[in-house]
Design an enzyme around this catalytic site. Structure first.
Site, short mmCIF file in Angstrom:
data_model
loop_
_atom_site.label_atom_id
_atom_site.label_comp_id
_atom_site.label_asym_id
_atom_site.label_seq_id
_atom_site.Cartn_x
_atom_site.Cartn_y
_atom_site.Cartn_z
CB CYS A 101 -1.51 0.76 -9.14
SG CYS A 101 -1.62 1.94 -8.47
CG MET A 127 -2.11 -1.68 1.40
SD MET A 127 -3.22 -1.45 2.48
CE MET A 127 -2.28 -1.82 3.91
CG MET A 128 1.52 3.48 -3.38
SD MET A 128 3.67 3.00 -3.66
CE MET A 128 4.04 4.54 -3.77
N GLY A 154 -5.78 -6.23 3.75
CA GLY A 154 -5.12 -4.53 2.78
C GLY A 154 -5.34 -3.57 4.19
CG ASN A 166 -5.80 -7.76 -2.20
OD1 ASN A 166 -5.31 -6.89 -3.12
ND2 ASN A 166 -5.84 -7.69 -0.98
N GLY A 167 -8.74 -8.57 -1.43
CA GLY A 167 -10.11 -7.54 -1.92
C GLY A 167 -11.05 -7.88 -1.59
N GLY A 168 -11.26 -6.50 -0.16
CA GLY A 168 -12.41 -7.03 0.73
C GLY A 168 -12.85 -7.34 2.26
#
Length: 328
Positions: A97, A15-16, A230, A208-210
């Site tokens: 991204c 995560m940036m 995340g 990944n995701g949610g």
């Protein structure tokens, strides 16, 4: 080197501006068996930039993966050679991204429209390092929104030697949605990742995701090899600890004892001249939803940026949590 296949059951997403080395040290304390990822670093920055600043990490972070951005096979290969020398456990290529800046540089999610180029990049990277090379991708982009296209993309990249894919189970809109909206508006389709694993059992698939709850992760792990969380790990870091304990059968520790394990690292960083505010930002959500949690966050937010701020600020923040409520 860590046992690579066995360390992907739980991981924390790159995560940036968030998953810097300080954050990863804290996450390692919370989740000793999770795989951690750096913020994305462009291959050209690795080649031309301040390598110790961009690539340096604490030994406690293992297993840790470097996420690279880029679309030039030669640059990515050179970046892999450099990164291997820093001791990473994995190199991950960002193909997910959707930000405007990433698109302008022809990397990130827009590369899902160029599977042959991604395969060329992966082949060059694998030829330059002994480390595992993995890919983090979406389900598709823009008009490419069918399972057949997604699987064909995976097959093309797998043919270049990639054996692990981290699948953010949403498509991305490259125009019209912000990066934040791209994390929330396109629907989640976990079934595509599950189907991919069923049809390509030789590949390692990480979902990944949610994913914010242990029950979700338990269900996903019935179908895929690993789960990646995340923002939940950053905004509510104790949740990461709870997932670690549930997924690996380890005992839970209380928040204060976990935070105190950071003290030697924090003191060492302060001795090196690192400002407390750079270390403490990843701690802000530790007491989310707990008595004294708002005061804990307030003390760190207001006092960590002050000149000369040291571990005593964290002690003061911890003392605020013992008040038994969010009283000013």
């Amino acid at each position: 080197m860590t046992d690579y296949p066995n360390s992907i059951r739980l991981s924390v997403a790159p995560m940036m501006d968030w998953t810097d080395s300080h954050c990863r040290v804290f996450h390692r304390i919370l989740a000793p068996q999770a795989r951690l990822y750096t913020e994305m670093v462009h291959a050209r920055a690795v080649i031309q930039g301040d390598r110790p600043r961009l690539l340096g990490f604490d030994a406690s972070e293992h297993p840790v993966a470097l996420q690279l951005g880029g679309s030039d096979p030669a640059h990515l290969a050179e970046a892999c050679r450099i990164a291997e020398g820093f001791g990473y456990d994995e190199i991950n290529l960002n193909v997910g991204c959707p930000s405007d800046r990433v698109q302008a540089g022809r990397f990130g999610a827009c590369l899902m429209k160029e599977p042959a180029l991604v395969a060329e990049c992966v082949a060059a990277m694998r030829g330059a390092t002994r480390l595992p090379v993995t890919v983090k991708c979406r389900l598709g982009v823009d008009e490419h929104e069918d399972y057949g296209y997604f699987r064909a993309f995976i097959d093309a990249v797998a043919a270049a030697g990639c054996r692990e894919f981290i699948v953010h189970a949403r498509k991305a809109w490259l125009n019209g949605l912000s990066p934040k909206e791209n994390r929330e508006i396109p629907p989640l389709r976990y079934d595509w990742a599950y189907r991919l694993k069923a049809e390509r059992p030789d590949l390692r698939i990480v979902l990944n995701g949610g994913l914010t709850e242990t029950a979700q992760c338990d269900e996903a792990l019935r179908h895929v090899d690993g789960v990646m969380i995340g923002r939940a790990a950053y905004h509510e870091p104790y949740r990461l600890h709870q997932m670690q304990c549930a997924l690996f059968g380890t005992p839970e520790a209380d928040r204060e004892s976990l935070l105190r394990r950071m003290e030697p690292y924090v003191r060492a960083q302060l001795q090196r001249g690192v400002a407390l505010k750079h270390i403490s930002k990843c701690l802000l959500g530790l007491y989310h939803g707990q008595p004294g949690g708002r005061l804990f966050r307030q003390v760190l937010s207001q006092e960590a940026p002050l000149p000369g701020a040291d571990w005593s600020v964290i002690e003061k923040a911890l003392a605020a949590t013992r008040i038994g409520g969010d009283r000013m």
